[in-house]
Design a protein around this motif. Structure first.
Motif, PDB file in Angstrom:
ATOM      1  N   PRO A 177       0.820  -1.212   0.000  1.00  0.00           N
ATOM      2  CA  PRO A 177       0.000   0.000   0.000  1.00  0.00           C
ATOM      3  C   PRO A 177       0.859   1.270   0.000  1.00  0.00           C
ATOM      4  N   GLY A 178       0.518   2.166  -0.890  1.00  0.00           N
ATOM      5  CA  GLY A 178       1.259   3.418  -0.999  1.00  0.00           C
ATOM      6  C   GLY A 178       2.317   3.426  -2.084  1.00  0.00           C
ATOM      7  N   ARG A 179       2.660   2.277  -2.629  1.00  0.00           N
ATOM      8  CA  ARG A 179       3.659   2.234  -3.695  1.00  0.00           C
ATOM      9  C   ARG A 179       3.016   2.585  -5.035  1.00  0.00           C
ATOM     10  N   GLU A 180       3.531   3.591  -5.689  1.00  0.00           N
ATOM     11  CA  GLU A 180       2.965   4.042  -6.952  1.00  0.00           C
ATOM     12  C   GLU A 180       3.469   3.238  -8.142  1.00  0.00           C
ATOM     13  N   ASP A 181       4.534   2.456  -7.950  1.00  0.00           N
ATOM     14  CA  ASP A 181       5.083   1.682  -9.069  1.00  0.00           C
ATOM     15  C   ASP A 181       4.434   0.309  -9.206  1.00  0.00           C
ATOM     16  N   VAL A 182       3.466  -0.026  -8.348  1.00  0.00           N
ATOM     17  CA  VAL A 182       2.798  -1.329  -8.386  1.00  0.00           C
ATOM     18  C   VAL A 182       1.303  -1.096  -8.523  1.00  0.00           C
ATOM     19  N   ARG A 183       0.694  -1.771  -9.484  1.00  0.00           N
ATOM     20  CA  ARG A 183      -0.754  -1.666  -9.697  1.00  0.00           C
ATOM     21  C   ARG A 183      -1.456  -2.994  -9.469  1.00  0.00           C
ATOM     22  N   SER A 184      -0.775  -4.120  -9.746  1.00  0.00           N
ATOM     23  CA  SER A 184      -1.402  -5.435  -9.627  1.00  0.00           C
ATOM     24  C   SER A 184      -0.445  -6.411  -8.966  1.00  0.00           C
ATOM     25  N   VAL A 185      -1.032  -7.402  -8.288  1.00  0.00           N
ATOM     26  CA  VAL A 185      -0.280  -8.473  -7.643  1.00  0.00           C
ATOM     27  C   VAL A 185      -0.794  -9.792  -8.209  1.00  0.00           C
ATOM     28  N   VAL A 186       0.118 -10.642  -8.635  1.00  0.00           N
ATOM     29  CA  VAL A 186      -0.240 -11.923  -9.252  1.00  0.00           C
ATOM     30  C   VAL A 186       0.353 -13.050  -8.411  1.00  0.00           C
ATOM     31  N   ILE A 187      -0.502 -13.944  -7.956  1.00  0.00           N
ATOM     32  CA  ILE A 187      -0.039 -15.164  -7.290  1.00  0.00           C
ATOM     33  C   ILE A 187       0.208 -16.197  -8.373  1.00  0.00           C
TER      34      ILE A 187
END
Length: 233
Positions: A177-187
Motif C-alpha cells: 500500500p502506498g507504492r505508486e510503481d505497483v498496480r497489480s499483484v499476481v499469485i
C-alpha cells in the motif's frame, strides 16, 4: 425488584463484564413459541468414533464374509438411527432427525471451486482487501491448483485454504500500500515447482499481457528442451 438484585446491578465494585452479562440475560431471557413449519434444522459434526459403532453392527451382519473389510466412507454411508443412539445421542433427538447423510472429504477440484467460485470465496475476499489500497489481485490457474493441493495434502480441508492464502499475501498486504510503481499483484506458480510466489505488475502492465508473456516463455522453453541436439562433427 429484589433489593439484592438492584444492588448487584448498580454496584460500581462489580466488573463491567458481569454487569453487561446480567443486563443481556435479563433482556433475552423471555420464552416464546416459534412455528417450525418452514424451518429446516440441520445438525452436523465430526462424530469421531462413530465408524467403530457402525463396524460392530456391520460385522455382525456380515460374519460369514471375513475377507471383505469396508472402508471408512462405506461405513459412514451405512449409518442408522440405532448407531447414533449407541454412539451416545439421546433417542429423543435422533427421532427428530429423519434424514441422515454422510459428507465425503473434499477432493482437489472441490477445493479449487471453494477457493474461487462462491459469492464470498476466499480469493474474492482478498481481492476486496487489496482493492481498498487501490491494488488488483490476480491468481493463475497453476497457483489455484497448487493452493488447493497444499490444503489437500495437509488434510485441513477448506479451512486450510485461508491459511495458505494468508501466509502468501501477508507481507504484500503490509508493504505494497502506498507504492505508486505497483498496480497489480499476481499469485503464480508452475507445474514443476511446489512453491508460490508473487509477481508485482507496473500500472501499464495488465494481467492479460502477463499471461500472454508467460505463455510465450513456456512455449519457447518447451521448444528448447524438446528440440533434438545437433551432432558436432
Amino acid at each position: 425488584m429484589h433489593p439484592g438484585k438492584k444492588q448487584f446491578e448498580q454496584s460500581s465494585s462489580q466488573p463491567v463484564v458481569f454487569r453487561e452479562l446480567v443486563s443481556t440475560l435479563t433482556r433475552y431471557s423471555r420464552v416464546g413459541q416459534i412455528d417450525t413449519t418452514n424451518i429446516l434444522f440441520i445438525c452436523g459434526g465430526s462424530f469421531a468414533g462413530l465408524e467403530t459403532v457402525i463396524a460392530r453392527r456391520v460385522e455382525q451382519n456380515m460374519a460369514y464374509n471375513t475377507r471383505y473389510a469396508p472402508r471408512l466412507e462405506e461405513l459412514l454411508d451405512q449409518v442408522e438411527s440405532g448407531d447414533l443412539v449407541s454412539f451416545g445421542i439421546i433417542p429423543e433427538l435422533v427421532g427428530r432427525l429423519p434424514v441422515m447423510v454422510n459428507l465425503n472429504h473434499l477432493n482437489l477440484d472441490d477445493l479449487m471451486s471453494v477457493l474461487v467460485e462462491p459469492r464470498n470465496a476466499i480469493l474474492k475476499q482478498y481481492r476486496q482487501l487489496f482493492a481498498l489500497d487501490g491494488l488488483d489481485l490476480h491468481c493463475t490457474e497453476e497457483a489455484i491448483r497448487l493452493i488447493a493441493g497444499k490444503a489437500l495434502q495437509k488434510k485441513t480441508g477448506a479451512r486450510g485454504l485461508r491459511q495458505i492464502m494468508e501466509s502468501t499475501l501477508l507481507d504484500a498486504m503490509y508493504e505494497l500500500p502506498g507504492r505508486e510503481d505497483v498496480r497489480s499483484v499476481v499469485i503464480d506458480s508452475d507445474e514443476s515447482s511446489d512453491a508460490l510466489w508473487l509477481n508485482l505488475l507496473a500500472p501499464e502492465t495488465t494481467f492479460a499481457s502477463y499471461l500472454e508473456k508467460k505463455q510465450e516463455e513456456t512455449s519457447s522453453m518447451y521448444k528448447a528442451t524438446s528440440a533434438p541436439e545437433e551432432a558436432v562433427v
